[in-house]
Design a protein around this motif. Structure first.
Motif, PDB file in Angstrom:
ATOM      1  N   SER A  11       0.775  -1.120  -0.071  1.00  0.00           N
ATOM      2  CA  SER A  11      -0.018  -0.045   0.075  1.00  0.00           C
ATOM      3  C   SER A  11       0.764   1.150   0.069  1.00  0.00           C
ATOM      4  CB  SER A  11      -1.070  -0.055   1.260  1.00  0.00           C
ATOM      5  OG  SER A  11      -1.866  -1.065   1.336  1.00  0.00           O
ATOM      6  N   GLU A  12       1.877   1.270   0.731  1.00  0.00           N
ATOM      7  CA  GLU A  12       2.943   2.412   0.741  1.00  0.00           C
ATOM      8  C   GLU A  12       4.277   1.764   1.197  1.00  0.00           C
ATOM      9  OE1 GLU A  12       2.192   5.555   3.584  1.00  0.00           O
ATOM     10  OE2 GLU A  12       0.812   4.411   4.410  1.00  0.00           O
ATOM     11  N   SER A  13       5.334   2.316   0.826  1.00  0.00           N
ATOM     12  CA  SER A  13       6.558   1.799   1.411  1.00  0.00           C
ATOM     13  C   SER A  13       7.708   2.607   1.050  1.00  0.00           C
ATOM     14  CB  SER A  13       6.912   0.366   0.751  1.00  0.00           C
ATOM     15  OG  SER A  13       6.915   0.546  -0.740  1.00  0.00           O
ATOM     16  N   TYR A  14       8.752   2.543   1.807  1.00  0.00           N
ATOM     17  CA  TYR A  14      10.054   3.586   1.864  1.00  0.00           C
ATOM     18  C   TYR A  14      11.223   2.879   2.197  1.00  0.00           C
ATOM     19  CZ  TYR A  14       6.279   7.028   2.221  1.00  0.00           C
ATOM     20  OH  TYR A  14       5.198   7.655   1.927  1.00  0.00           O
ATOM     21  N   LEU A  15      12.443   3.240   1.512  1.00  0.00           N
ATOM     22  CA  LEU A  15      13.737   2.996   1.872  1.00  0.00           C
ATOM     23  C   LEU A  15      14.634   4.127   2.270  1.00  0.00           C
ATOM     24  CD1 LEU A  15      16.217   1.023   1.797  1.00  0.00           C
ATOM     25  CD2 LEU A  15      16.389   1.414  -0.651  1.00  0.00           C
ATOM     26  N   LEU A  16      15.171   3.563   3.496  1.00  0.00           N
ATOM     27  CA  LEU A  16      16.114   4.795   4.162  1.00  0.00           C
ATOM     28  C   LEU A  16      17.431   4.023   4.614  1.00  0.00           C
ATOM     29  CD1 LEU A  16      12.815   5.248   5.248  1.00  0.00           C
ATOM     30  CD2 LEU A  16      14.227   7.322   6.089  1.00  0.00           C
ATOM     31  N   VAL A  17      18.358   4.606   4.374  1.00  0.00           N
ATOM     32  CA  VAL A  17      19.757   4.491   4.664  1.00  0.00           C
ATOM     33  C   VAL A  17      20.243   5.476   5.375  1.00  0.00           C
ATOM     34  CG1 VAL A  17      22.236   3.677   3.840  1.00  0.00           C
ATOM     35  CG2 VAL A  17      20.327   3.074   2.610  1.00  0.00           C
ATOM     36  N   THR A  18      20.873   5.115   6.785  1.00  0.00           N
ATOM     37  CA  THR A  18      21.247   6.075   7.884  1.00  0.00           C
ATOM     38  C   THR A  18      22.071   5.379   8.866  1.00  0.00           C
ATOM     39  OG1 THR A  18      20.312   7.748   9.269  1.00  0.00           O
ATOM     40  CG2 THR A  18      19.008   5.764   8.980  1.00  0.00           C
ATOM     41  N   ARG A  19      22.131   6.052   9.960  1.00  0.00           N
ATOM     42  CA  ARG A  19      22.991   5.596  10.971  1.00  0.00           C
ATOM     43  C   ARG A  19      22.166   5.707  12.221  1.00  0.00           C
ATOM     44  NH1 ARG A  19      28.675   4.368  10.774  1.00  0.00           N
ATOM     45  NH2 ARG A  19      29.272   4.756   8.636  1.00  0.00           N
ATOM     46  N   SER A  20      22.357   4.530  13.011  1.00  0.00           N
ATOM     47  CA  SER A  20      21.548   4.642  14.494  1.00  0.00           C
ATOM     48  C   SER A  20      22.594   4.480  15.623  1.00  0.00           C
ATOM     49  CB  SER A  20      20.661   3.567  14.497  1.00  0.00           C
ATOM     50  OG  SER A  20      21.219   2.192  14.225  1.00  0.00           O
ATOM     51  N   GLU A  21      22.095   5.090  16.935  1.00  0.00           N
ATOM     52  CA  GLU A  21      23.109   5.019  17.822  1.00  0.00           C
ATOM     53  C   GLU A  21      22.702   3.657  18.617  1.00  0.00           C
ATOM     54  OE1 GLU A  21      24.242   5.288  21.969  1.00  0.00           O
ATOM     55  OE2 GLU A  21      22.006   5.046  21.366  1.00  0.00           O
ATOM     56  N   ARG A  22      23.815   3.140  18.990  1.00  0.00           N
ATOM     57  CA  ARG A  22      23.940   1.717  19.594  1.00  0.00           C
ATOM     58  C   ARG A  22      25.077   1.808  20.648  1.00  0.00           C
ATOM     59  NH1 ARG A  22      20.126  -1.762  17.360  1.00  0.00           N
ATOM     60  NH2 ARG A  22      19.398  -1.175  15.260  1.00  0.00           N
ATOM     61  N   LEU A  23      24.964   1.842  21.832  1.00  0.00           N
ATOM     62  CA  LEU A  23      25.985   1.526  22.730  1.00  0.00           C
ATOM     63  C   LEU A  23      26.959   2.747  22.612  1.00  0.00           C
ATOM     64  CD1 LEU A  23      26.494  -2.141  22.992  1.00  0.00           C
ATOM     65  CD2 LEU A  23      24.958  -0.654  24.487  1.00  0.00           C
ATOM     66  N   GLY A  24      26.247   4.140  22.431  1.00  0.00           N
ATOM     67  CA  GLY A  24      27.160   5.215  22.155  1.00  0.00           C
ATOM     68  C   GLY A  24      27.827   5.318  20.889  1.00  0.00           C
ATOM     69  N   ASP A  25      27.636   4.551  19.889  1.00  0.00           N
ATOM     70  CA  ASP A  25      28.373   4.701  18.711  1.00  0.00           C
ATOM     71  C   ASP A  25      27.051   4.576  17.571  1.00  0.00           C
ATOM     72  OD1 ASP A  25      31.197   4.483  19.557  1.00  0.00           O
ATOM     73  OD2 ASP A  25      30.865   2.105  19.747  1.00  0.00           O
TER      74      ASP A  25
END
Length: 341
Positions: free
Chosen positions: A272-286
């Motif tokens: 019905s709707e969809s998106y693609l994202l490439v990014t960075r996420s914070e995990r354990l300070g990094d």
């Protein structure tokens, strides 16, 4: 007085034995005046009325005329009881009528059977003509049918035949970890599933892409979720998807995602709707590299998340592979197909 009477008359034969017209007594043959056929006389009693049987006694019990005229009750005779009618044979007529009725019934049954056989024969003949004409009528069908069926067979690439909403969560979410997915993400196993009332997911670990050095792993998770507010509502599912999309874009106050880290943000042609994202996420300070496909199919939100990590230093140097967008798109297709299955 003479012996012939007081009136002195000549003796007479009362029965005409002398040929003067008298009749002979009973038991004597008639004279010529009555017995001669030429003179028209009638035969007397005791003589046969038919030639060839003279002297035959024709009594009343042998079929002759009664000696004293008509019998009692007859015309011209004294009154008496009427003659008894001859006995009739009892039951003969009824049996004959029964046989007639039975014979008529048999004829009717034979006629009905003949009519039924004729109708069946004609009907089978018509059916044979229709069957014979069938190939001519359907010979053109194969030219039109493949055009309509081919698009339906290609739909599994975009999720298959899902049916009418609302959709239920898949009870086997790890079916989305196909052989192609395991190869694309270099997974170590076929994944581990988790199922609850409002969510269903499968996750697994894989090796780092070749463009990275050191020890580490890649993590892939495909999750299916129903909206908490209304599990069968496409509108509620769309609101949940948009909230997650804004969060990954860094539009909410959160330390997890930042807007400056977004490298790819594009809309896909899935569900019905969809998106693609490439990014960075914070995990354990990094801040670790991460790729996400957000997909909604009616009332179900599907999230495909892939990120890289390491247990040693240099987490900031990890990089996704160059074909990450391609393999993420393929993972979204497999997730949608598992929902249909």
């Amino acid at each position: 007085m003479s012996e012939n009477g007081p009136y002195n008359q000549p003796p007479q034969n009362p029965y005409g034995g002398d040929g003067t017209g008298g009749q002979p007594p009973y038991g004597q043959p008639q004279g010529a005046p009555y017995g001669d056929a030429a003179t028209g006389g009638q035969p007397g009693y005791g003589q046969g009325p038919y030639p060839g049987a003279p002297g035959q006694d024709q009594g009343m019990y042998a079929g002759g005329q009664p000696p004293y005229g008509p019998g009692p009750g007859g015309p011209g005779g004294p009154p008496g009881y009427p003659p008894v009618p001859p006995p009739q044979q009892g039951g003969g007529g009824s049996k004959a009528g029964l046989w007639v009725v039975m014979g008529g019934g048999v004829v009717i049954v034979i006629l009905v059977i003949a009519v039924v056989v004729m109708l069946v024969t004609n009907g089978s003949g018509d059916g044979g003509e229709e069957i014979a004409a069938g190939p001519d009528e359907t010979s053109e069908a194969p030219e039109a049918e493949p055009v309509e069926e081919e698009p339906a067979e290609e739909e599994p690439v975009a999720g298959g035949a899902l049916g009418d909403p609302p959709h239920a969560l898949p009870t086997e979410p790890c079916e989305s970890f196909t052989e192609q997915i395991q190869t694309d993400f270099d997974l170590r196993d076929s994944g581990r599933k988790y199922v609850s009332d409002n969510s269903s997911s499968c996750s697994g670990l894989g090796e780092l892409p070749d463009n990275n050095s050191g020890d580490g792993f890649g993590s892939l998770e495909i999750a299916y979720k129903l909206p908490y507010s209304a599990s069968d509502s496409p509108e509620a599912a769309s609101e949940d998807l948009n909230y997650t999309l804004e969060r990954i874009r860094g539009e909410h106050d959160s330390d997890r995602y930042e807007a400056d880290d977004v490298e790819v943000d594009e809309e896909l042609d899935l569900g019905s709707e969809s998106y693609l994202l490439v990014t960075r996420s914070e995990r354990l300070g990094d801040r670790l590299p991460e790729a996400t496909v957000l997909l909604r199919q009616d009332n179900v939100v599907i999230t495909v998340t892939y990120y890289l990590d390491t247990t040693r230093g240099g987490r900031e140097d990890l990089e996704l592979s160059d074909d990450v967008q391609e393999i993420m798109l393929n993972a979204g297709n497999e997730a949608l197909a598992a929902l249909a299955g």
